[in-house]
Write a protein that holds these residues in place. Structure first.
Motif, PDB file in Angstrom:
ATOM      1  N   PRO A 107       0.787  -1.229   0.000  1.00  0.00           N
ATOM      2  CA  PRO A 107       0.000   0.000   0.000  1.00  0.00           C
ATOM      3  C   PRO A 107       0.820   1.279   0.000  1.00  0.00           C
ATOM      4  O   PRO A 107       0.264   2.374   0.020  1.00  0.00           O
ATOM      5  N   ASP A 108       2.139   1.179  -0.053  1.00  0.00           N
ATOM      6  CA  ASP A 108       2.990   2.375  -0.014  1.00  0.00           C
ATOM      7  C   ASP A 108       2.792   3.275  -1.227  1.00  0.00           C
ATOM      8  O   ASP A 108       3.068   4.466  -1.159  1.00  0.00           O
ATOM      9  N   GLY A 109       2.369   2.707  -2.355  1.00  0.00           N
ATOM     10  CA  GLY A 109       2.223   3.504  -3.568  1.00  0.00           C
ATOM     11  C   GLY A 109       3.563   3.921  -4.133  1.00  0.00           C
ATOM     12  O   GLY A 109       3.735   5.030  -4.622  1.00  0.00           O
ATOM     13  N   VAL A 110       4.548   3.023  -4.062  1.00  0.00           N
ATOM     14  CA  VAL A 110       5.896   3.314  -4.540  1.00  0.00           C
ATOM     15  C   VAL A 110       6.104   2.634  -5.892  1.00  0.00           C
ATOM     16  O   VAL A 110       5.840   1.449  -6.051  1.00  0.00           O
ATOM     17  N   TRP A 111       6.548   3.411  -6.873  1.00  0.00           N
ATOM     18  CA  TRP A 111       6.843   2.905  -8.215  1.00  0.00           C
ATOM     19  C   TRP A 111       8.356   2.866  -8.383  1.00  0.00           C
ATOM     20  O   TRP A 111       9.041   3.859  -8.154  1.00  0.00           O
TER      21      TRP A 111
END
Length: 139
Positions: free
Chosen positions: A67-71
């Motif tokens: 869920p960090d939303g890291v790309w």
């Protein structure tokens, strides 16, 4: 198809297997990530999904962690294994980070900016002018 119990999952890795990423070893990256998860006994903690194109072809091979939303960009099989270890310890591969999430996506500046996305009406017009005309009339 299986339906997994994800209650203990802490991280979901979306591994791009679109055209550009496939040319940059996406299949090997996917297997390396999954092998590392198994090796570390983290199957309940990290879930993986192989995706199609995520729209960041310049950054191939792309892996997204939620869920960090890291790309992440330029992920190789070796970096994929390291990514698993980092996320298990609560850390990140900062030198590969393209976007992070804090209420909205924030670019790290480590990659190209990219094109602006078209509005839905403009996309509809490109695909089918009739749909746009009907939408404007409220249909």
């Amino acid at each position: 198809m299986s339906t997994w119990n994800l209650q203990e999952t802490r991280c979901h890795l979306l591994i791009c297997n679109g055209g550009s990423c496939t040319k940059r070893r996406a299949e090997e990256v996917t297997q390396a990530i999954r092998d590392e998860i198994s090796l570390l006994g983290a199957d309940k903690l990290i879930h993986t999904t192989r995706t199609r194109c995520n729209g960041r072809c310049t950054d191939a091979c792309v892996v997204i962690a939620y869920p960090d939303g890291v790309w992440y960009k330029d992920i190789s099989p070796e970096l994929g294994r390291e990514l698993v270890r980092k996320h298990l310890s609560g850390d990140r591969l900062d030198e590969r980070l393209v976007y992070s999430f804090d209420g909205r996506f924030i670019a790290s500046g480590l990659s190209v900016t990219g094109k602006e996305k078209a509005s839905w009406q403009a996309v509809d017009l490109l695909n089918d002018g009739k749909i746009l005309a009907e939408r404007k009339r409220g249909l």
